[in-house]
Scaffold this active site. Structure first.
Site, PDB file in Angstrom:
ATOM      1  NE  ARG A  55     147.131  20.500 158.140  1.00 43.04           N
ATOM      2  CZ  ARG A  55     148.170  20.766 157.376  1.00 43.04           C
ATOM      3  NH1 ARG A  55     148.768  21.957 157.466  1.00 43.04           N
ATOM      4  NH2 ARG A  55     148.628  19.858 156.537  1.00 43.04           N
TER       5      ARG A  55
ATOM      6  CD  GLU B 200     143.408  27.055 155.272  1.00 43.69           C
ATOM      7  OE1 GLU B 200     144.065  26.672 154.296  1.00 43.69           O
ATOM      8  OE2 GLU B 200     143.846  27.064 156.436  1.00 43.69           O
TER       9      GLU B 200
ATOM     10  CG  HIS C  43     147.445  27.090 154.111  1.00 40.50           C
ATOM     11  ND1 HIS C  43     146.534  26.207 154.629  1.00 40.50           N
ATOM     12  CD2 HIS C  43     148.667  26.498 154.298  1.00 40.50           C
ATOM     13  CE1 HIS C  43     147.152  25.127 155.082  1.00 40.50           C
ATOM     14  NE2 HIS C  43     148.460  25.288 154.893  1.00 40.50           N
TER      15      HIS C  43
END
Length: 329
Positions: A237, A266, A284
């Site tokens: 993460r 993000e 991602h």
């Protein structure tokens, strides 16, 4: 089975069809984007179940709007986007999709390791822009991978899969965690504390969930402990890394490079990160294979169906919210 279900964004099959075939009324937005806050609050009303994604912030306000909801099925292994305590206090089950994305995320971790060490992205750009001057003994030298030391922070499923791949590269493997993991020990990995791992590793790969303890786990202090020839890899993460501190470390060559698939804010990146030539930056993609996303879709739907049928979902995150079978069988 009767009930109304919201899937917060279009997802691959077979999850939606599994829900429909069970007799559920399934609503899916037509646009492939995250719902706005207002749209999410409106859409969860009157739903018996919600199948959500890691980009959906399911907090107390959303859970209150979803009064009567029995289950929130997250189509992700991490669930930091859900206020699990708030769900538990309301008797709402929360599930995730562990296991389905282990292999694809481990593969991508290795793609980042190899790409950043061997300067693959820089080389590709050089060829595409016609700037390749021809072979030379000093041209675009990178870092070795085989025989080096790999440090894994967070000894879970994905980290183990990364470690298993490292055996083929004859790497020494270190891992940091709260307790020994026999599966790591079986492949010759050695449990160390985080500071030792940072100091000894040539590649530091992050595989921890995002919690209050792991937020900015890798900060300027941690980066300063790494070798100047070492690389940081993050497929966990984004907020596990202090991104501004990372930019400073990359700019000053305090570390050799970084491979990132996730970001602190993000989809935005910290100022300066895009200009770091010694970073490989992916959008991602950890679970982004057709097979993996289909498996995640199926797993999330099966968890949701189990909950609505009164059965304990296979991947229940908050077992204290479970009070036993609701129907016979």
């Amino acid at each position: 089975m009767a009930g109304r279900v919201l899937i917060t964004r279009p997802i691959p099959e077979p999850g939606p069809d599994l829900l429909r075939e069970s007799g559920l009324d399934v609503e899916i937005p037509s646009e492939d984007r995250s719902l706005t806050r207002e749209e999410l609050l409106r859409s969860v009303r009157g739903r018996d179940g919600v199948l959500c994604l890691l980009t959906d912030q399911i907090d107390a306000e959303v859970l209150d709007a979803a009064s009567g909801c029995k289950v929130v099925a997250n189509m992700a292994v991490g669930y930091n986007n859900i206020d699990v305590a708030a769900a538990t206090s309301r008797g709402i089950l929360v599930t995730n999709t562990p296991g389905a994305l282990t292999e694809s995320t481990a593969d991508l971790t290795w793609a980042l390791i190899l790409a950043v060490a061997r300067r693959v992205v820089e080389g590709d750009e050089e060829m595409r822009t016609g700037r390749f001057p021809g072979w030379g003994p000093l041209h675009m030298l990178g870092g070795d991978v085989s025989g080096k030391t790999l440090g894994l922070v967070g000894p879970g499923r994905i980290a183990l899969a990364v470690a298993e791949r490292a055996v083929g590269f004859r790497m020494s493997i270190l891992y940091a965690g709260n307790r020994p993991n026999p599966a790591f020990d079986a492949i010759g990995a050695r449990l160390v504390d985080l500071d030792e791992l940072l100091a000894e590793s040539d590649f530091v790969s992050l595989h921890v969930p995002l919690t209050d303890r792991t937020r900015h786990l890798i900060d300027s202090r941690a980066l300063a402990k790494m070798k100047p020839t070492a690389y940081l890899i993050n497929t966990s993460r984004g907020p596990v890394v202090d991104e501004r501190a990372l930019v400073a470390a990359l700019d000053s060559r305090r570390i050799a490079g970084a491979g990132l698939d996730v970001y602190e804010d993000e989809p935005r990146m910290a100022p300066g990160l895009a200009g770091c030539r010694n970073a490989v930056l992916l959008p991602h993609l950890g679970s982004a294979t057709a097979g993996t996303r289909a498996a995640m879709s199926r797993q999330a739907a099966q968890n949701l169906l189990a909950a609505l049928a009164g059965r304990r979902p296979p991947d229940l995150v908050n077992p204290s919210a479970w009070s036993g079978p609701k129907v016979a069988g």
